[in-house]
Scaffold this motif. Structure first.
Motif, mmCIF file in Angstrom:
data_model
loop_
_atom_site.group_PDB
_atom_site.id
_atom_site.type_symbol
_atom_site.label_atom_id
_atom_site.label_comp_id
_atom_site.label_asym_id
_atom_site.label_seq_id
_atom_site.Cartn_x
_atom_site.Cartn_y
_atom_site.Cartn_z
ATOM 1 N N LEU A 208 1.018 -1.279 -0.114
ATOM 2 C CA LEU A 208 0.043 0.016 0.033
ATOM 3 C C LEU A 208 0.932 1.316 0.119
ATOM 4 O O LEU A 208 1.670 1.324 0.852
ATOM 5 N N SER A 209 0.686 1.868 -1.017
ATOM 6 C CA SER A 209 1.827 3.065 -1.142
ATOM 7 C C SER A 209 1.436 4.430 -0.557
ATOM 8 O O SER A 209 0.235 4.551 0.329
ATOM 9 N N ASN A 210 2.346 5.154 -0.556
ATOM 10 C CA ASN A 210 2.404 6.711 -0.076
ATOM 11 C C ASN A 210 1.314 7.249 -0.923
ATOM 12 O O ASN A 210 1.079 6.864 -2.092
ATOM 13 N N LYS A 232 -3.121 -11.960 1.687
ATOM 14 C CA LYS A 232 -1.587 -12.085 1.199
ATOM 15 C C LYS A 232 -0.950 -11.109 2.388
ATOM 16 O O LYS A 232 -1.499 -10.437 2.882
ATOM 17 N N PRO A 233 0.533 -11.369 2.370
ATOM 18 C CA PRO A 233 1.389 -10.478 3.400
ATOM 19 C C PRO A 233 1.126 -8.917 2.906
ATOM 20 O O PRO A 233 1.043 -8.724 1.593
ATOM 21 N N ILE A 234 0.813 -8.000 3.738
ATOM 22 C CA ILE A 234 0.604 -6.706 3.383
ATOM 23 C C ILE A 234 1.572 -5.810 4.108
ATOM 24 O O ILE A 234 1.967 -6.042 5.089
ATOM 25 N N LEU A 235 2.085 -4.730 3.381
ATOM 26 C CA LEU A 235 3.044 -3.571 3.697
ATOM 27 C C LEU A 235 2.390 -2.378 3.359
ATOM 28 O O LEU A 235 2.260 -2.085 2.078
ATOM 29 N N VAL A 320 4.308 1.320 8.087
ATOM 30 C CA VAL A 320 5.041 2.389 8.605
ATOM 31 C C VAL A 320 4.497 3.779 8.115
ATOM 32 O O VAL A 320 4.289 3.747 6.998
ATOM 33 N N GLN A 321 4.744 4.792 8.944
ATOM 34 C CA GLN A 321 4.305 6.151 8.625
ATOM 35 C C GLN A 321 5.541 6.755 7.843
ATOM 36 O O GLN A 321 5.420 7.722 7.190
ATOM 37 N N PHE A 322 6.520 6.322 8.024
ATOM 38 C CA PHE A 322 7.891 6.886 7.652
ATOM 39 C C PHE A 322 8.279 6.347 6.307
ATOM 40 O O PHE A 322 7.362 5.348 5.639
ATOM 41 N N HIS A 323 9.209 6.718 5.456
ATOM 42 C CA HIS A 323 9.632 6.048 4.024
ATOM 43 C C HIS A 323 10.782 5.380 4.273
ATOM 44 O O HIS A 323 12.015 5.787 4.125
ATOM 45 N N PRO A 324 10.882 4.108 3.982
ATOM 46 C CA PRO A 324 11.983 3.053 4.323
ATOM 47 C C PRO A 324 12.886 3.231 2.883
ATOM 48 O O PRO A 324 14.145 3.019 2.989
#
Length: 350
Positions: A208-210, A232-235, A320-324
């Motif tokens: 799920l993108s920014n 499915k695994p979700i990020l 995550v709220q930040f950008h890896p």
């Protein structure tokens, strides 16, 4: 040739500067503390609808490297800075020429220090850049910001044994590049794609993108995410974090002036590990609304305690709220993408 330009805020205050402008430009006035990566910031689709004030004094020092941008055009409505360094080197185009080609105002010689202090005191507000120093009424941002930046049809990037379904709410290109570098085939879906179509693609994981704007207006997107939970695994990243929360029943809130910059301190709750992160968000998950959602806080902001990441207790879903992917910023959190690949491999093995 530079001329006098004025930023008028919705509270009526006026901030003069110098630059060039083809037409008046309105947007939400925000600031970033990043000292580099200004071309990436200006092309980040998450900045759609915003006028960016750069806190770092000189901007434009190294021109624009078009091969490493975060979007296919300049999405920020305008850029404001203390001073503009017009250094141009080799294949790097000057910032002013590049912004002019994109039809976006570039305003320099403005007192950004006092402007940023005002935003920190009063919160982000709407503003207008024009050759006239007054405007009694400035419109709020539309609810179509995500639709403007999302791809309009399915796109495929890279090759590999693992396939990632990327929900494009305004994805940064370095997220796509990062997954491709990790040996993934990336299917980029428009923001309004139904869950059934995504799951039928054979993807091994869902990213799920920014993206820009208020997550509260994206009920359809949140509803489709709810249908994909557990399959499915979700990020989730940035807006993806907020939409995962809303898909599970939590709420989001608007921060006074948001987090934007390349040095935001975050702690991983499970390990106590500290991270310096790249961030760009005005909205955040309301931690007081997580009860009964099966979500727990996975990351927290060390400055103000803002929820910086979530983990689902029953399903394989992390956000995550930040950008890896940083760009600009430190790469402390890049392991989150590595772990996403491991999670997809494990799920595929089962």
């Amino acid at each position: 040739m530079k001329k006098r330009i004025y930023l008028t805020l919705s509270d009526g205050s006026i901030w003069p500067g110098n630059g060039d402008i083809e037409a008046p430009m309105e947007g939400e006035v925000v600031f970033t503390t990043a000292s580099c990566g200004y071309p990436q910031t200006l092309t980040d689709p998450s900045y759609n609808g915003q006028i960016i004030v750069f806190a770092f004094p000189p901007i434009g020092i190294y021109g624009v490297d078009k091969e490493n941008l975060e979007g296919r055009r300049v999405w920020a409505r305008a850029a404001l800075m203390t001073c503009l360094d017009e250094t141009e080197e080799g294949r790097f185009e000057s910032l002013s020429c590049w912004m002019a080609d994109n039809g976006r105002p570039l305003v320099s010689d403005i007192d950004t220090r006092q402007l940023i202090l005002k935003i920190r005191e009063c919160g982000s507000m709407m503003g207008r850049i024009d050759v006239e120093p007054h405007l009694p009424e400035i419109k709020e941002l539309p609810h179509t910001l995500v639709a403007e930046v999302s791809c309009s049809e399915r796109e495929i990037c890279g090759e590999g044994e693992l396939t990632v379904a990327l929900m494009d709410y305004g994805v940064k290109e370095n997220i796509v590049r990062g997954m491709v570098r990790r040996g993934c085939r990336v299917i980029r879906f428009p923001h309004n794609t139904a869950a059934a179509e995504v799951l039928a693609s054979g993807a091994d994981g869902i990213l799920l993108s920014n993206g820009p704007g208020d997550p509260a207006v994206l009920d359809f997107e949140a509803g489709e995410i709810a249908k994909m939970l557990g399959a499915k695994p979700i990020l989730g990243v940035c807006l993806g974090n907020q939409l995962l929360a809303r898909a599970c029943g939590a709420k989001t809130k608007k921060l006074p002036f948001g987090h934007r910059g390349a040095n935001q301190p975050v702690v991983e709750c499970a390990t106590g590990r500290g991270l310096l992160t790249s961030q760009n968000h005005q909205y955040a998950v309301d931690g007081d609304t997580l009860a009964g959602t099966d979500l727990e806080v996975a990351y927290s902001h060390l400055g103000d305690g803002t929820v910086e990441g979530l983990r689902h207790r029953r399903f394989d879903a992390l956000s995550v709220q930040f950008h890896p992917e940083a760009s600009p910023g430190p790469e402390d959190a890049s392991y989150i993408f590595d772990n996403f690949v491991i999670r997809m491999q494990a799920a595929k093995g089962r």
